[in-house]
Design an enzyme around this catalytic site. Structure first.
Site, PDB file in Angstrom:
ATOM      1  N   HIS A   1      36.892  49.434 -22.635  1.00 34.29           N
ATOM      2  CA  HIS A   1      36.340  50.138 -23.794  1.00 34.29           C
ATOM      3  C   HIS A   1      34.910  49.656 -23.965  1.00 34.29           C
ATOM      4  CE1 HIS A   1      35.595  51.380 -27.960  1.00 34.29           C
ATOM      5  NE2 HIS A   1      35.052  50.182 -28.102  1.00 34.29           N
TER       6      HIS A   1
ATOM      7  N   LYS B   1      40.873  45.962 -20.951  1.00 32.92           N
ATOM      8  CA  LYS B   1      42.183  46.332 -21.483  1.00 32.92           C
ATOM      9  C   LYS B   1      43.346  45.727 -20.680  1.00 32.92           C
ATOM     10  CE  LYS B   1      40.461  50.716 -23.359  1.00 32.92           C
ATOM     11  NZ  LYS B   1      40.647  52.181 -23.324  1.00 32.92           N
TER      12      LYS B   1
ATOM     13  N   ARG C   1      35.744  52.373 -14.085  1.00 32.05           N
ATOM     14  CA  ARG C   1      36.929  53.232 -14.169  1.00 32.05           C
ATOM     15  C   ARG C   1      37.270  53.894 -12.836  1.00 32.05           C
ATOM     16  NH1 ARG C   1      35.276  55.220 -20.152  1.00 32.05           N
ATOM     17  NH2 ARG C   1      36.470  53.657 -21.310  1.00 32.05           N
TER      18      ARG C   1
ATOM     19  N   ASN D   1      42.636  53.068 -18.784  1.00 29.67           N
ATOM     20  CA  ASN D   1      41.332  53.233 -18.134  1.00 29.67           C
ATOM     21  C   ASN D   1      40.495  51.957 -18.102  1.00 29.67           C
ATOM     22  OD1 ASN D   1      40.424  53.108 -20.757  1.00 29.67           O
ATOM     23  ND2 ASN D   1      39.792  55.248 -20.872  1.00 29.67           N
TER      24      ASN D   1
ATOM     25  N   PHE E   1      47.969  60.682 -29.934  1.00 25.06           N
ATOM     26  CA  PHE E   1      48.091  59.543 -29.021  1.00 25.06           C
ATOM     27  C   PHE E   1      47.914  58.185 -29.696  1.00 25.06           C
ATOM     28  CE2 PHE E   1      43.647  60.985 -28.806  1.00 25.06           C
ATOM     29  CZ  PHE E   1      42.971  59.807 -29.105  1.00 25.06           C
TER      30      PHE E   1
ATOM     31  N   ARG F   1      27.987  52.070 -20.890  1.00 23.38           N
ATOM     32  CA  ARG F   1      28.754  53.313 -20.785  1.00 23.38           C
ATOM     33  C   ARG F   1      28.601  53.914 -19.379  1.00 23.38           C
ATOM     34  NH1 ARG F   1      31.426  54.456 -24.980  1.00 23.38           N
ATOM     35  NH2 ARG F   1      31.759  56.663 -24.524  1.00 23.38           N
TER      36      ARG F   1
END
Length: 140
Positions: free
Chosen positions: A117, A11, A104, A114, A59, A87
């Site tokens: 994704h 991100k 993270r 964070n 959000f 994950r």
């Protein structure tokens, strides 16, 4: 466990801090292969489509604005149990609750920013991969 593919986004909060290489190193250290990768700037339409599942959530607008605020790196990862493995490598959505050594915990600024994704299921991964990659861009 079967070889599978998952989708990843590095991100804007991570790309702005030049963390793509550090994140890729953690991905590869976990035994996942990066079989497709490109740096893009998401359009508003791409971000809204990608996060459509959250459209009714309060959000949503902030999330879309964040995702188009800077470059992202979209990736296809491959390996045994790739979805769950990635994950685990990402860590909890809330970095304060993420395990030590996860992306993270190491790099996220906040629950909103964070850093990464990752797909949550095989069906989702297939849809997400198809949104950003054509078959000939994925080289295993």
């Amino acid at each position: 466990m079967a070889i599978e593919r998952t989708f990843s986004i590095i991100k804007p909060d991570a790309t702005e801090r030049n963390l793509t290489g550090a994140i890729n190193a953690l991905i590869e250290k976990a035994g996942l292969r990066i079989v497709a990768q490109k740096r893009i700037r998401m359009t508003r339409e791409q971000a809204e489509t990608f996060y459509a599942v959250h459209k009714a959530r309060p959000f949503f607008g902030e999330l879309v604005d964040f995702m188009i605020s800077g470059p992202v790196v979209v990736q296809v990862l491959e390996g045994e149990g790739a979805i769950l493995k990635y994950r685990d490598v990402m860590g909890a959505t809330d970095p304060s609750k993420a395990a030590d050594g996860t992306i993270r915990k190491l790099h996220a600024k906040s629950i909103g920013e964070n850093s990464v994704h990752g797909s949550d299921a095989a069906e989702t991964a297939a849809i997400e991969i198809a949104q950003f990659f054509s078959g000939n861009e994925i080289v295993g």
